[in-house]
Design a protein around this motif. Structure first.
Motif, PDB file in Angstrom:
ATOM      1  N   GLN A  90       0.758  -1.240   0.017  1.00  9.65           N
ATOM      2  CA  GLN A  90      -0.197   0.321   0.039  1.00  9.65           C
ATOM      3  C   GLN A  90       0.975   1.283  -0.208  1.00  9.65           C
ATOM      4  O   GLN A  90       0.209   2.575  -0.326  1.00  9.65           O
ATOM      5  N   ALA A  91       1.619   1.342   0.638  1.00  6.85           N
ATOM      6  CA  ALA A  91       2.935   1.988   0.869  1.00  6.85           C
ATOM      7  C   ALA A  91       4.161   2.578  -0.844  1.00  6.85           C
ATOM      8  O   ALA A  91       4.191   3.359  -1.048  1.00  6.85           O
ATOM      9  N   ASP A 136       0.796   1.571   8.941  1.00  3.02           N
ATOM     10  CA  ASP A 136       0.000   3.253   8.477  1.00  3.02           C
ATOM     11  C   ASP A 136       1.176   3.223   7.334  1.00  3.02           C
ATOM     12  O   ASP A 136       2.615   3.438   7.082  1.00  3.02           O
ATOM     13  N   ALA A 137       0.453   3.074   6.148  1.00  2.22           N
ATOM     14  CA  ALA A 137       1.030   2.680   4.671  1.00  2.22           C
ATOM     15  C   ALA A 137       1.896   4.413   4.035  1.00  2.22           C
ATOM     16  O   ALA A 137       3.046   4.176   3.929  1.00  2.22           O
ATOM     17  N   GLU A 138       0.974   5.507   4.875  1.00  2.00           N
ATOM     18  CA  GLU A 138       1.701   6.665   4.590  1.00  2.00           C
ATOM     19  C   GLU A 138       2.732   7.362   5.417  1.00  2.00           C
ATOM     20  O   GLU A 138       3.916   7.335   4.755  1.00  2.00           O
ATOM     21  N   VAL A 143      10.819   5.544   3.652  1.00  2.00           N
ATOM     22  CA  VAL A 143      11.728   4.909   3.635  1.00  2.00           C
ATOM     23  C   VAL A 143      12.285   5.807   2.639  1.00  2.00           C
ATOM     24  O   VAL A 143      12.876   6.068   2.159  1.00  2.00           O
ATOM     25  N   LEU A 144      10.870   7.167   1.997  1.00  2.00           N
ATOM     26  CA  LEU A 144      11.647   7.930   0.765  1.00  2.00           C
ATOM     27  C   LEU A 144      12.445   8.661   2.060  1.00  2.00           C
ATOM     28  O   LEU A 144      13.513   9.403   1.096  1.00  2.00           O
TER      29      LEU A 144
END
Length: 379
Positions: A209-210, A320-322, A328-329
């Motif tokens: 989802q992320a 929490d995908a966001e 990761v970013l």
């Protein structure tokens, strides 16, 4: 000290079995100080025998077989007395249902290794805690605190598990680009990876989802999930595949299935994600850190005790995908930061070597020896 180790499983299925392997390679003293009892035949039995450990196999059957249960308990109690056992350590909590009672009959102390996070809702956790014991070994502070909520309250000591730092030494493995080539993976573009059996609580779906958010800034990125189907959740894999298709990620998210050579697969990754819900410890986290990989781990449970946010890793709440995409970013957007975290992670991983684990375990067991139980009961 002569400690009998009870192990219900004899095949590699998870972290507890691997941890026993590491302990047997580095256990202090001679092998005869650590006699083993397995409840099934398997590769671990043969490995232990090959290393010189005294090994017995008792077929314990199932708990719903009362005759077999009591036969096993009585056999254990006789073995404890005949072998002069000082202490009984059930390597997994279920084994304590046998070992705790048998030790009480033999008049010696017993304890068990709590590899998970117990809950008040689990009848098994409550039942195991009621079996006589001088204490509990917990794989993390989170596990110890959860165990303390059960009654009766048992003295609990934290013994952090170990990772095979030799197998996850980047200097012994091909460079990441070469690892990708050997595995048939694209050699360019960020590769975000996960390793673990396919279970919902492990959070593989959160990485999926992320990915749309990650791909907005890094369209060349890919996600790789290494791990086989779990018998308790056989439908989760097909659900994941459906989710991947629904999000239009078929060419960006790959399910590699079970892979034996995990170090090589993890070496190919640029960022390692471990998105579990209240992970008891997080062996994969340590393994990734040992490789010098920047890690994003679940914000609850053992990983909080392994890494320090922003220093040698990052954390994200379960599901929490966001938040996961954002962490990761942080690595992908700032390669210098990612490298710095990876270097610090590799240093931190050295605290979880098998030699230190074996010594710590022996020291903790010694501390429980004075708590000798009452006289032996006849069997």
């Amino acid at each position: 000290m002569k400690v009998a180790i009870l192990m219900p499983l004899a095949e590699q299925r998870g972290g507890a079995e691997q941890l026993l392997r590491l302990f047997l390679r580095h256990a202090p003293g001679t092998p005869d100080r650590w006699p083993l009892v397995f409840f099934e035949e398997g590769s671990l039995v043969e490995e232990a025998r090959a290393q010189g450990y005294p090994v017995q196999v008792l077929w314990a059957g199932r708990l719903r077989q009362p005759v077999r249960y009591w036969q096993t308990v009585r056999a254990l109690a006789r073995m404890f007395r005949q072998e002069g056992i000082t202490l009984v350590l059930s390597w997994m909590s279920k084994a304590h249902l046998y070992g705790g009672i048998a030790a009480r009959l033999a008049g010696i102390p017993a304890l068990w290794f709590q590899h998970g996070i117990p809950t008040l809702d689990s009848w098994m956790d409550r039942w195991i805690t009621r079996v006589p014991a001088v204490g509990v070994l917990a794989c993390s502070q989170a596990a110890a605190e959860a165990q303390q909520q059960l009654r009766p309250v048992r003295q609990t000591a934290v013994v952090y598990p170990a990772a095979d730092l030799t197998a996850f030494d980047p200097d012994r493995l091909p460079a990441p680009t070469e690892a990708r080539r050997q595995l048939g993976l694209p050699e360019k573009g960020p590769l975000i990876g996960m390793v673990g059996r396919l279970q919902r609580w492990k959070g593989m779906h959160t990485l999926v989802q992320a990915m749309p958010r990650i791909l907005e800034k890094h369209p060349e990125a890919r996600a790789l999930i290494v791990g086989g189907r779990h018998d308790l959740e056989p439908d989760y894999e097909s659900w994941l595949r459906t989710l991947i298709v629904q999000l239009g990620l078929s060419d960006r998210v790959w399910l590699a299935g079970f892979q034996a050579n995990v170090p090589l697969w993890m070496q190919a990754m640029d960022v390692v994600v471990h998105a579990s819900d209240r992970e008891p410890f997080g062996l994969v986290v340590v393994e990734a850190m040992a490789l010098g990989k920047p890690v994003v781990a679940g914000a609850e449970g053992g990983p909080r005790e392994i890494l320090t946010e922003g220093i040698d890793g990052l954390l994200a709440p379960y599901g929490d995908a966001e938040a996961l995409a954002r962490q990761v970013l942080r690595y992908l957007d700032d390669p210098v930061f990612a490298q710095k975290v990876g270097e610090a992670a590799r240093r931190r991983a050295r605290d979880f070597g098998p030699e230190a684990f074996a010594q710590r375990l022996a020291q903790v067991l010694y501390a429980f020896i004075p708590r000798i139980a009452p006289k032996a009961h006849t069997v």
